[in-house]
Design a protein around this motif. Structure first.
Motif, PDB file in Angstrom:
ATOM      1  N   THR A   1       2.164   1.708  -3.491  1.00  0.00           N
ATOM      2  CA  THR A   1       1.026   2.355  -4.454  1.00  0.00           C
ATOM      3  C   THR A   1       1.056   3.750  -4.206  1.00  0.00           C
ATOM      4  O   THR A   1       0.509   4.583  -5.048  1.00  0.00           O
TER       5      THR A   1
ATOM      6  N   SER B   1      -7.272  -7.612  -4.534  1.00  0.00           N
ATOM      7  CA  SER B   1      -7.840  -6.337  -4.438  1.00  0.00           C
ATOM      8  C   SER B   1      -8.092  -6.242  -2.493  1.00  0.00           C
ATOM      9  O   SER B   1      -7.587  -5.145  -2.037  1.00  0.00           O
TER      10      SER B   1
ATOM     11  N   SER C   1       1.761   6.901  -6.709  1.00  0.00           N
ATOM     12  CA  SER C   1       0.564   7.710  -7.266  1.00  0.00           C
ATOM     13  C   SER C   1       0.780   9.035  -7.058  1.00  0.00           C
ATOM     14  O   SER C   1       0.700  10.003  -7.570  1.00  0.00           O
TER      15      SER C   1
ATOM     16  N   ARG D   1       0.920  -1.184   0.252  1.00  0.00           N
ATOM     17  CA  ARG D   1       0.084  -0.141  -0.091  1.00  0.00           C
ATOM     18  C   ARG D   1       0.821   1.300   0.033  1.00  0.00           C
ATOM     19  O   ARG D   1       0.532   2.180  -0.446  1.00  0.00           O
TER      20      ARG D   1
ATOM     21  N   ARG E   1      -2.728   1.257  -8.710  1.00  0.00           N
ATOM     22  CA  ARG E   1      -3.167   0.287  -7.784  1.00  0.00           C
ATOM     23  C   ARG E   1      -3.560  -0.975  -8.690  1.00  0.00           C
ATOM     24  O   ARG E   1      -3.346  -2.082  -8.189  1.00  0.00           O
TER      25      ARG E   1
ATOM     26  N   ASP F   1      -3.305   7.180 -10.138  1.00  0.00           N
ATOM     27  CA  ASP F   1      -4.036   6.510  -9.115  1.00  0.00           C
ATOM     28  C   ASP F   1      -4.382   4.983  -9.172  1.00  0.00           C
ATOM     29  O   ASP F   1      -3.851   3.990  -8.819  1.00  0.00           O
TER      30      ASP F   1
ATOM     31  N   ASP G   1      -6.107  -4.058   0.626  1.00  0.00           N
ATOM     32  CA  ASP G   1      -6.594  -3.122   1.521  1.00  0.00           C
ATOM     33  C   ASP G   1      -6.536  -3.841   2.806  1.00  0.00           C
ATOM     34  O   ASP G   1      -7.246  -3.015   3.860  1.00  0.00           O
TER      35      ASP G   1
END
Length: 407
Positions: free
Chosen positions: A17, A263, A21, A14, A32, A28, A267
């Motif tokens: 990422t 995904s 970004s 994360r 991702r 973005d 998260d």
């Protein structure tokens, strides 16, 4: 690897990422999606015109995996299979031995970047398909197939495939991401400033170890639960797309499940939720013309705020078309158009997008689509301020002054 280590891998990914970004403007969703694709052990395609940072983004992402063997190539119609998978060992050949050198080639790579993928030569086609689909290479001397350690490949192209050979490769690329030029004048100004900065800022650089990534791909991501409600949602989506005459193969649908799991893992969740479905917008279309339809059908299942945000995006597109059509007209005519048309629509859209985002946050839904359309609203507003009203770009950048407050 324990639960804490698994969590640390997701946290690091994360962070990567977020860092990418921040570095690559308006990318973005691209960043991702590339990370999710790598986590799922699949291949991705960056599709867009030259000069959109496709190669730079791919290199920066792949360079964040510590201990990984990385391989990169720019293909042409004349690229020989041995250049991709291992050249002939000349010294061994002089001794009467036929042997290939695999080190530093696709055969030993954990992560690959293949530029101009659809220019793969006919001679290398079958080996490239086997490499992408089955992770194997058949040596030139007819020996035993070699198992390649490839986790995933990021590929890039300036255009869609034009023949049957390249179409076969296109089918092997599960995720297809469109990458365009920067839209927001503010982001473009930042890009220009970065080219003349005397002392470039050293951005943070989080990395993840190869062993941790392999653990995530092979064990942690597949362990993410897929509840029956999500299975039902995917079945509903398939039916909706078929009614629109958009059909994906059963294999593509099955592979897409791992993307949903990846995904959720990224998260930090142990179960797939509706917020993971938007990644399918990069999977289920064959031509770019189908992508908006796929996106709407996906977001119809995800959240009402995302669907309304797309409707507002259509309004923004219409305003931009009108602005383009008024090129060359007097400043007075442009100002009149702004006062009578653009100002109210842009202000209303901006306010509504703020409300939609607040509602999404309150209910725990993803804000990705709303945020993307909000960026689009800012970009169109900036164009109107600079091109139609002739205001200084710095006023748009800082968000200060009477012009900014009125919008």
């Amino acid at each position: 690897m324990g639960a804490q280590d698994t969590q640390d891998t997701a946290v690091r990914l994360r962070a990567i990422t977020g860092e990418l970004s921040d570095r690559f403007h308006e990318r973005d969703d691209v960043v991702r999606t590339l990370v999710v694709t790598l986590l799922s052990g699949q291949h991705s395609l960056l599709l867009g015109p030259p000069g959109t940072a496709k190669s730079e983004l791919a290199r920066e992402l792949t360079g964040r995996v510590g201990g990984a063997s990385y391989w990169e190539i720019l293909l042409s119609k004349f690229t020989a299979p041995t250049r991709m998978f291992g050249p002939i060992d000349v010294a061994a050949l002089a001794r009467g031995e036929y042997r290939q050198v695999y080190d530093g080639r696709a055969t030993t790579a954990h992560i690959a970047f293949i530029d101009e993928i659809f220019k793969c030569s006919t001679a290398a086609l079958n080996e490239t398909l086997g490499y992408l689909n089955e992770r194997i290479y058949h040596p030139e001397n007819g020996g035993e197939p070699i198992r390649c350690p490839l986790i995933g490949a990021i590929t890039a192209s300036n255009e869609l495939p034009g023949g049957e050979d390249s179409a076969a490769i296109y089918d092997r690329l599960l995720v297809r991401i469109e990458v365009g030029y920067l839209n927001d004048p503010v982001n473009f100004a930042a890009l220009i400033r970065s080219a003349v900065t005397s002392t470039p800022r050293r951005p943070p650089r989080t990395t993840v170890e190869l062993t941790a990534l392999q653990q995530a791909v092979t064990q942690d991501v597949p362990a993410v639960q897929v509840p029956d409600t999500l299975v039902d949602a995917v079945c509903t989506l398939r039916s909706a797309l078929r009614r629109k005459e958009i059909v994906a193969s059963d294999r593509r649908w099955r592979q897409a499940v791992r993307l949903l799991q990846a995904s959720a893992y990224l998260d930090g969740r142990t179960s797939v939720g509706a917020q993971d479905l938007p990644v399918l917008t990069h999977v289920l279309w064959n031509s770019p013309a189908e992508r908006p339809t796929v996106e709407r059908e996906v977001l119809h299942l995800v959240s009402p705020d995302a669907k309304e945000a797309l409707d507002l995006a259509d309004l923004l597109d219409e305003l931009e078309v009108q602005l383009d059509s008024m090129s060359g007209q007097s400043r007075e005519a442009l100002s009149t158009w702004v006062i009578k048309n653009a100002h109210h629509k842009l202000a209303t859209a901006g306010k509504r997008l703020e409300e939609l985002r607040s509602e999404a946050v309150r209910t725990g839904r993803s804000t990705a689509t709303v945020d993307r359309v909000t960026s689009r609203q800012h970009a169109v507003r900036a164009r109107v301020l600079t091109e139609a009203l002739g205001l200084d770009t710095s006023m748009v950048t800082t968000g200060s002054g009477p012009a900014a407050s009125a919008w």
